[in-house]
Each structure stands twice: as structure tokens, then as C-alpha cells.
Design an enzyme around this catalytic site. Structure first.
Site, mmCIF file in Angstrom:
data_model
loop_
_atom_site.group_PDB
_atom_site.id
_atom_site.type_symbol
_atom_site.label_atom_id
_atom_site.label_comp_id
_atom_site.label_asym_id
_atom_site.label_seq_id
_atom_site.Cartn_x
_atom_site.Cartn_y
_atom_site.Cartn_z
ATOM 1 C CD1 TRP A 187 8.023 -4.357 -2.347
ATOM 2 C CD2 TRP A 187 9.531 -3.851 -3.926
ATOM 3 N NE1 TRP A 187 7.677 -3.146 -2.897
ATOM 4 C CE2 TRP A 187 8.580 -2.809 -3.866
ATOM 5 C CE3 TRP A 187 10.563 -3.758 -4.862
ATOM 6 C CZ2 TRP A 187 8.638 -1.674 -4.692
ATOM 7 C CZ3 TRP A 187 10.626 -2.634 -5.688
ATOM 8 C CH2 TRP A 187 9.669 -1.609 -5.585
ATOM 9 C CD GLU A 228 10.003 -4.992 1.251
ATOM 10 O OE1 GLU A 228 10.792 -5.699 0.586
ATOM 11 O OE2 GLU A 228 10.319 -3.892 1.730
ATOM 12 C CE LYS A 230 7.388 1.585 -1.990
ATOM 13 N NZ LYS A 230 8.712 1.563 -2.564
ATOM 14 C CG ASP A 261 10.749 -1.112 4.001
ATOM 15 O OD1 ASP A 261 10.747 -0.013 4.565
ATOM 16 O OD2 ASP A 261 11.606 -1.433 3.147
ATOM 17 C CG HIS A 264 7.428 -0.392 2.340
ATOM 18 N ND1 HIS A 264 7.604 -1.525 1.599
ATOM 19 C CD2 HIS A 264 8.443 0.432 1.983
ATOM 20 C CE1 HIS A 264 8.676 -1.401 0.844
ATOM 21 N NE2 HIS A 264 9.201 -0.225 1.069
ATOM 22 C CG HIS A 288 13.206 -4.845 4.335
ATOM 23 N ND1 HIS A 288 12.976 -4.701 2.991
ATOM 24 C CD2 HIS A 288 13.930 -5.987 4.474
ATOM 25 C CE1 HIS A 288 13.528 -5.730 2.351
ATOM 26 N NE2 HIS A 288 14.098 -6.513 3.235
ATOM 27 C CG ASP A 296 9.637 3.640 0.966
ATOM 28 O OD1 ASP A 296 10.384 3.358 1.914
ATOM 29 O OD2 ASP A 296 9.557 2.971 -0.073
ATOM 30 C CG ASP A 298 14.208 3.258 0.947
ATOM 31 O OD1 ASP A 298 13.968 2.304 1.682
ATOM 32 O OD2 ASP A 298 13.537 3.502 -0.082
ATOM 33 C CG ASP A 328 15.197 -1.851 2.016
ATOM 34 O OD1 ASP A 328 16.101 -1.388 1.294
ATOM 35 O OD2 ASP A 328 14.025 -2.016 1.611
#
Ligand code: RNT
Ligand code: ZN
Length: 420
Positions: A187, A228, A230, A261, A264, A288, A296, A298, A328
Site C-alpha cells: 500500500w 491495496e 484506496k 480494505d 477504502h 483488510h 477510512d 480504522d 487492519d
């Protein structure tokens, strides 16, 4: 075995059996599905390079200042071991390049070597787990321009190409040493804050860098590459070089894995529907699992409808051998071990729910055009006693059940992390 848990399980077992599902079989399957847990939840994506304090920029930002974070490799390993003891089933650890065992020396990213990870390999052997890997292309002066592999500055680009090459070599070494394939996930934080004119140019440079990087091939039994994408990040609001379309095209063409992800994409876009769309065209999918709150962010994964839908799609597609499950997330505002455990257990609970689904019944309603019955049965499944199956699973794996594990984390906080 606690008799109440056993009794509740026996009742649940009968209920699932009514629909043709064997809960013992399901639990046997569940315990062999590995989940790769991200090491970076333990220290807010800090790492052990020892050259900087806290990260900002680079698209990665962990917020919160909860006390007790791991400050060195031993503390991190101890926290991971505590976390693993509260998560049933097969685990892997997902490492980032900045977590090398540099023994106090300053090793630049273009100088890292397999030997910097040999103590992790020894540790993984002791734990009986596999390791996954990620090059770190953020939080570094060479990433300040927000262009790394797609930089038009040849010095910067070469620096990062070298870093990723070395990371693939390290991944190969890890896989070989552990006799357990390591996935190397790339990434990059490349892009810009505002309207960008040279969009094509940076994507061409990224393609060129990836081609150079993948020039070396490694045995698939040791390592696999994943890419990955995004949609946007902090400071990347207008343009992300490694977008979904870019990496999906690249992965299809070059037979690489694609990483989805869950944070993302557009907030209304769902990953669960992407799996069956790309499955036949890519070598595999790396997930992820994260929880985006409005963006995003997380956050720690929890048992959401979408997380269950993702697992259901994998199971319904019989794709467990092609979809690699990893987490993640990084939340520095709450007890970090608690965060880890909640996230990992949510992934497993959603997998359990998916494995317990009597898909054959749903399919038969669907195929016979009985669509109200399909919807009605899906609703009915929501109140099936999966919790009793989960508690039994935890108990039989020697792991504390729901709520019990909370006290264990509090105890560890009192005895260990609060003293740091
Ligand atoms: C960033 C990506 C990436 C990172 C980790 C630390 O938006 O999700 O996977 O979170 O590499
Ligand atoms: Zn990610």
C-alpha cells in the site's frame, strides 16, 4: 467444561441440525481458518526504527493517547501473546517493515534485510503461527512529497523500489523459514490534496515501478504479492494514484492478489459485493477488515451486518482457499489489547455465523422463485443461537468466553500495561 455452556450448545446444535447444519463440523472448519492480525494496533503504527516519535501524515494516523502502549519489541510481543490467548483458532501475525528487530541501530528502509526479522521468525515458530508482511512507504522523509513509487523524482522512486524489493525478499525468507506462505501487501500513500493534472503520468510511473519490483519472482509456496487500493486519505482528497481500478487492472493482468480494505471505498459502497465480482479474475483476495466511521477511520471491527455479509459471501462462494482474511485497524483511544481482541473476535464470530448458514435452503427458495421465503428465512437466521455455539467453541479451545475476557484484559492492564 462449564455445564451451562454445554447445555446451551446441545440445544443450539439441535436447532441447527433441524436445518441440516452440523455444528461440530462447522467448529472444526472454523478452527483451521487463519486470521492474520495486524501488529500495528499495539503501538499506533509506531514501529521500532527509533528515529521518530509519533507518526502523522502519510495517510496513516492513529488518534488517541491511551496509556500503556508497547514501546519496544518485547512489550509488543507480550501484548500480542495476551491478545492471541483471548482469540480462539488459528492466528497469523501481520508485520510491517518498520517492526524489524533493529537492535537500536538506525537502518534505513532501503537497507533492511531478512536478518532484521529473524527474531520474529523464531517467535512465530514458538507460537506456531505464520507471518505476513508489508513494506512501509509512509512516515519517512522520502515520503514527504506524498509520492513514493509514483514519484517523478527518480531518486525518491528508486529508494522506494529498493525498499519494496527488499520487503519481498524478506517475505520470501519468512515463508521459507516458517514453511508457511507469507503474503506481502503493498500500500502506498501516493496522491495529492487538490486537483491534479498529471494523473496519467503518476500512474504510468507506478506501473513502471511495480514492473521493476515484480521482475524478481519467488516460489508461490513462500510468498504471494497483493496490491491495496484506496479511494482517498488525509491529504489525498483529490487524487489517489493507486486507485481501485488501477490495482484491480494490474492484479488481473499480472496475476497478483488484490487487497480489499473495508474502509477504502465510498461509505455507501460495500466490499461484500465485490468478492464474487472479482474472484474469477484474480489470483486471490486479501481482506483488510477495518471499520470506517464516516470515512477510512480504522475503528475496531465489530459484528456488523456488512462484516457478516462479507464472510457469508466467502463461504457461499466456497472461496476460503482464495480469500485471505486479515485485520487492519488501529485505535489508540482505548485499551489496545482490548481493541485487538474485540476486532479479532468480531471477525471470527462473523465467520462462524456464515459457516452456520443453511445456504442450501436459501438457494432452494431462490431457485424456485420463492423470494418472500428467502427473505423470511434470512430474517429467521438472525435469531438463531449462534452465541451458544460461539461460547462452546471458546470454552473448548481453552479461551475465555464473551465478557469473561474483558476482566482478563483489565487484569493485564493493571499488572502490565499501566506500569509502562
Ligand atoms: C492504509 C492502508 C494500509 C495501512 C497499513 C498500516 O490506508 O489501509 O493497509 O493501514 O499498511
Ligand atoms: Zn489496509
Amino acid at each position: 467444561m462449564n455445564t451451562k455452556i454445554k447445555e446451551a450448545y446441545e440445544l443450539a446444535r439441535k436447532q441447527y441440525a433441524k436445518y441440516g447444519m452440523d455444528t461440530d463440523d462447522v467448529l472444526n472448519k472454523l478452527k483451521d481458518i487463519p486470521v492474520s492480525i495486524n501488529c500495528w494496533q499495539g503501538d499506533d503504527v509506531g514501529g521500532f526504527e527509533g528515529t521518530r516519535d509519533i507518526l502523522s501524515g502519510g495517510g496513516i494516523l492513529s488518534t488517541g493517547n491511551y496509556p500503556g502502549k508497547a514501546k519496544n519489541i518485547n512489550e509488543l510481543r507480550s501484548d500480542i501473546e495476551k491478545t492471541f490467548s483471548l482469540v480462539p483458532g488459528r492466528k497469523r501475525l501481520n508485520l510491517h517493515a518498520i517492526y524489524g528487530d533493529f537492535k537500536g541501530k538506525v537502518i534505513n528502509r532501503n537497507e533492511i534485510l531478512p536478518e532484521h526479522f529473524s527474531s520474529w521468525i523464531d517467535w512465530a515458530k514458538k507460537q506456531g503461527i505464520g507471518l505476513d508482511f508489508n513494506p512501509t512507504l509512509f512516515s519517512h522523509p522520502m515520503a514527504d512529497s506524498r509520492f513514493t513509487l509514483s514519484s517523478s523524482d527518480e531518486k525518491i522512486r528508486k529508494f522506494w523500489v529498493e525498499h519494496v524489493k527488499r520487503c519481498r525478499d524478506i517475505s520470501n525468507y519468512i515463508g521459507k523459514e516458517l514453511k508457511n506462505r507469507c503474503i506481502c501487501n503493498i500500500w502506498i500513500p501516493d496522491g495529492s490534496k487538490d486537483l491534479t493534472v498529471s494523473r496519467l503520468k503518476h500512474r504510468e510511473i507506478l506501473k513502471k515501478s511495480l514492473d521493476e519490483i515484480f521482475n524478481v519472482s519467488y516460489p508461490e509456496k513462500n510468498m504471494l504479492d497483493s496490491l491495496e487500493s484506496k479511494l482517498f486519505g488525509i491529504g489525498l482528497e483529490a487524487y489517489t494514484v493507486g486507485s481501485h481500478e488501477f490495482y484491480l487492472s494490474y492484479a488481473v493482468k499480472k496475476d497478483k492478489l488484490i487487497t480489499f480494505d473495508t474502509g477504502h471505498f465510498h461509505p455507501t459502497e460495500i466490499v461484500s459485493d465485490k468478492l464474487s465480482a472479482v474472484l474469477h479474475f484474480v489470483k486471490g483476495i486479501l481482506l483488510h477488515i477495518s471499520r470506517g466511521v464516516r470515512w477510512d477511520s480504522d475503528h475496531v471491527p465489530i459484528l456488523t451486518e456488512e462484516l457478516i455479509a462479507i464472510m457469508a459471501e466467502i463461504v457461499r462462494a466456497d472461496a476460503l482457499s482464495k480469500v485471505y482474511i486479515a485485520t487492519d485497524f488501529f485505535d489508540g483511544s482505548i485499551n489496545r489489547i482490548g481493541a485487538w481482541v474485540i476486532g479479532a473476535r468480531a471477525v471470527l464470530k462473523s465467520l462462524l455465523i456464515a459457516l452456520l448458514e443453511p445456504t442450501h435452503i436459501l438457494k432452494s427458495y431462490e431457485e424456485s422463485g420463492n423470494l418472500f421465503a428467502r427473505l423470511g428465512f434470512l430474517e429467521a437466521l438472525k435469531s438463531m443461537p449462534f452465541g451458544a455455539v460461539w461460547d462452546y467453541y471458546c470454552e473448548s479451545m481453552g479461551v475465555l468466553t464473551e465478557t469473561e475476557w474483558i476482566d482478563e484484559v483489565l487484569k493485564y492492564e493493571k499488572e502490565v500495561t499501566s506500569k509502562r
